[in-house]
Design an enzyme around this catalytic site. Structure first.
Site, PDB file in Angstrom:
ATOM      1  N   HIS A 190      44.905  35.298  40.742  1.00 29.59           N
ATOM      2  CA  HIS A 190      43.465  35.055  40.636  1.00 29.59           C
ATOM      3  C   HIS A 190      43.082  34.488  39.273  1.00 29.59           C
ATOM      4  O   HIS A 190      42.173  33.665  39.176  1.00 29.59           O
ATOM      5  CB  HIS A 190      42.669  36.332  40.943  1.00 29.59           C
ATOM      6  CG  HIS A 190      42.906  37.462  40.000  1.00 29.59           C
ATOM      7  ND1 HIS A 190      44.031  38.252  40.054  1.00 29.59           N
ATOM      8  CD2 HIS A 190      42.159  37.943  38.975  1.00 29.59           C
ATOM      9  CE1 HIS A 190      43.970  39.175  39.117  1.00 29.59           C
ATOM     10  NE2 HIS A 190      42.845  39.005  38.432  1.00 29.59           N
ATOM     11  N   ASP A 191      43.779  34.896  38.235  1.00 30.33           N
ATOM     12  CA  ASP A 191      43.467  34.394  36.892  1.00 30.33           C
ATOM     13  C   ASP A 191      44.528  33.440  36.365  1.00 30.33           C
ATOM     14  O   ASP A 191      44.662  33.263  35.152  1.00 30.33           O
ATOM     15  CB  ASP A 191      43.298  35.563  35.914  1.00 30.33           C
ATOM     16  CG  ASP A 191      41.916  36.206  35.997  1.00 30.33           C
ATOM     17  OD1 ASP A 191      40.975  35.524  36.457  1.00 30.33           O
ATOM     18  OD2 ASP A 191      41.772  37.377  35.604  1.00 30.33           O
ATOM     19  N   LYS A 194      43.945  30.926  33.559  1.00 25.71           N
ATOM     20  CA  LYS A 194      43.811  31.307  32.149  1.00 25.71           C
ATOM     21  C   LYS A 194      45.012  30.861  31.317  1.00 25.71           C
ATOM     22  O   LYS A 194      44.936  30.875  30.080  1.00 25.71           O
ATOM     23  CB  LYS A 194      43.615  32.825  32.035  1.00 25.71           C
ATOM     24  CG  LYS A 194      42.229  33.266  32.493  1.00 25.71           C
ATOM     25  CD  LYS A 194      42.003  34.757  32.284  1.00 25.71           C
ATOM     26  CE  LYS A 194      40.573  35.140  32.676  1.00 25.71           C
ATOM     27  NZ  LYS A 194      40.313  36.595  32.524  1.00 25.71           N
ATOM     28  N   HIS A 219      38.738  28.497  34.175  1.00 25.33           N
ATOM     29  CA  HIS A 219      40.020  28.996  34.678  1.00 25.33           C
ATOM     30  C   HIS A 219      40.078  28.986  36.204  1.00 25.33           C
ATOM     31  O   HIS A 219      41.160  28.880  36.781  1.00 25.33           O
ATOM     32  CB  HIS A 219      40.325  30.391  34.128  1.00 25.33           C
ATOM     33  CG  HIS A 219      39.616  31.513  34.819  1.00 25.33           C
ATOM     34  ND1 HIS A 219      38.320  31.869  34.534  1.00 25.33           N
ATOM     35  CD2 HIS A 219      40.028  32.383  35.800  1.00 25.33           C
ATOM     36  CE1 HIS A 219      37.969  32.898  35.277  1.00 25.33           C
ATOM     37  NE2 HIS A 219      38.976  33.236  36.061  1.00 25.33           N
ATOM     38  N   HIS A 245      37.439  33.679  43.475  1.00 25.89           N
ATOM     39  CA  HIS A 245      37.262  35.096  43.156  1.00 25.89           C
ATOM     40  C   HIS A 245      36.073  35.380  42.238  1.00 25.89           C
ATOM     41  O   HIS A 245      35.731  36.545  42.017  1.00 25.89           O
ATOM     42  CB  HIS A 245      38.559  35.693  42.586  1.00 25.89           C
ATOM     43  CG  HIS A 245      38.867  35.296  41.176  1.00 25.89           C
ATOM     44  ND1 HIS A 245      39.280  34.034  40.835  1.00 25.89           N
ATOM     45  CD2 HIS A 245      38.829  36.012  40.009  1.00 25.89           C
ATOM     46  CE1 HIS A 245      39.490  33.975  39.524  1.00 25.89           C
ATOM     47  NE2 HIS A 245      39.215  35.160  39.012  1.00 25.89           N
ATOM     48  N   HIS A 246      35.417  34.330  41.728  1.00 32.58           N
ATOM     49  CA  HIS A 246      34.180  34.541  40.961  1.00 32.58           C
ATOM     50  C   HIS A 246      32.953  34.014  41.706  1.00 32.58           C
ATOM     51  O   HIS A 246      31.857  33.988  41.143  1.00 32.58           O
ATOM     52  CB  HIS A 246      34.275  33.880  39.582  1.00 32.58           C
ATOM     53  CG  HIS A 246      35.130  34.644  38.617  1.00 32.58           C
ATOM     54  ND1 HIS A 246      34.814  35.920  38.202  1.00 32.58           N
ATOM     55  CD2 HIS A 246      36.295  34.319  37.997  1.00 32.58           C
ATOM     56  CE1 HIS A 246      35.746  36.357  37.360  1.00 32.58           C
ATOM     57  NE2 HIS A 246      36.660  35.403  37.227  1.00 32.58           N
ATOM     58  N   ASP A 274      39.503  42.812  41.898  1.00 32.35           N
ATOM     59  CA  ASP A 274      39.505  42.433  40.480  1.00 32.35           C
ATOM     60  C   ASP A 274      38.455  43.225  39.707  1.00 32.35           C
ATOM     61  O   ASP A 274      38.738  43.828  38.658  1.00 32.35           O
ATOM     62  CB  ASP A 274      39.235  40.927  40.376  1.00 32.35           C
ATOM     63  CG  ASP A 274      39.287  40.414  38.946  1.00 32.35           C
ATOM     64  OD1 ASP A 274      40.006  41.013  38.122  1.00 32.35           O
ATOM     65  OD2 ASP A 274      38.611  39.403  38.659  1.00 32.35           O
TER      66      ASP A 274
END
Length: 333
Positions: A190-191, A194, A219, A245-246, A274
């Site tokens: 998910h990240d 980054k 990201h 996911h955001h 998350d």
């Protein structure tokens, strides 16, 4: 001298030869008792005809095919319809083998089913190759997740926990075992985006400025671009998770401002997992939240930031998830 060429077999016989030599064939009566098997069937299972004819398929079933599959199989063929699907068997060495099966009801002149014909194709090698590909993808994702965590020590163990939560939530809302496992494997990404951001911004010891937060938001798109061209199910899911996911249920999220079910189920599940971990875990700037405080937050955000169905599942298993965090951290330290 003229040599007479043997006449070919009639067309029907040629078709039968092709089927007999390239398919694993069996016939059963309407009670499921095996009445015929061809040589390919015997070869696959290492049995003699006398060992299988007159018995049911339980003699070769490995016990790994879900009960629901057999229920669907019999419901379909007894209605006079063709059933197709993958079944798991065992051979004479008790090695698992997989076959793609088509089962055809056979009718008499009055339209009554008198027997069933099963044509199987051994796909064991394909299944094993798929498993190997999945294991390779898992290793890639675990390695990449470790690299991301190393850029931000604050998140140690975060991707492992999000992976476990995502699986539990996916199963709790009724997703299939296969889908839940794909989300479990892919959610640590998910990240992933980054990895393209500077550690200075990621580890800023103060509240981010508006400009810095805009940088952090990149990201999602970076992670999506890492995986978007893959044709593999796990990496396709990783792309959606990184991108979505955001996003928020009410459309106020980023990067696309998607709303409701326009957000992928992968993204919706991982978003809850998350945030759950962020709340339930201790960080340098905060203590871990209590079960009651987490419940209150998610109740307030249900239908706003998050999918209400997933929040309902989260509230139901909140205490279990908190216990899981404690156990994972206890194992580490």
């Amino acid at each position: 001298m003229f040599t007479k060429t043997p006449l070919p077999k009639n067309i029907a016989s040629q078709y039968l030869d092709i089927f007999d030599n390239h398919y694993i064939i069996s016939k059963t009566n309407t009670l499921g008792i095996i009445t015929y098997v061809n040589k390919e069937f015997l070869r696959m299972h290492g049995l003699k005809e006398s060992q299988i004819v007159g018995k049911t398929h339980k003699i070769i079933n490995a016990g790994f095919t879900p009960y629901e599959t057999y229920t669907d199989l019999w419901r379909t063929i007894t209605k006079g319809e063709i059933w197709s699907g993958t079944l798991c068997y065992k051979d004479y060495n008790r090695k698992l083998r997989f076959a793609y099966v088509n089962i055809f009801p056979i009718f008499n002149k009055d339209g009554v089913i008198i027997e069933y014909l099963a044509l199987r194709q051994d796909i064991t090698e394909l299944i094993e190759m798929e498993k190997e590909i999945q294991e390779t993808q898992k290793e890639l994702i675990v390695s990449l997740g470790s690299v991301i965590e190393s850029k931000n020590g604050e998140l140690y163990g975060h991707v492992e926990r999000v992976s476990n939560y995502s699986y539990i939530l996916a199963k709790s809302i009724g997703l299939s075992e296969k889908k839940a496992n794909i989300i479990k494997i892919a959610s640590p990404m998910h990240d992933a985006g980054k990895i393209g951001l500077s550690e200075e911004v990621l580890n800023m010891p103060r509240r981010l400025t508006e400009k810095e937060f805009e940088i952090i938001k990149d990201h999602s798109a970076i992670g999506y671009n890492i995986f978007k061209n893959s044709n593999l199910d796990i990496l396709k899911s990783a792309a959606l998770i990184a991108y979505h996911h955001h996003e928020k249920w009410d459309g106020t999220g980023y990067p696309q401002g998607l709303k409701g079910r326009a957000i992928s189920i992968e993204g919706r599940v991982t978003a809850v997992a998350d945030v759950y971990d962020a709340l339930a875990s201790e960080r340098s700037y905060k203590k871990a939240w209590s079960v009651e405080k987490i419940d209150k937050y998610f109740k307030a955000e249900s239908g706003k930031s998050f999918d209400p169905e997933i929040i309902a599942a989260t509230l139901e298993i909140n205490a279990t998830l908190v216990k899981m965090i404690f156990n994972i951290l206890s194992d580490r330290f």
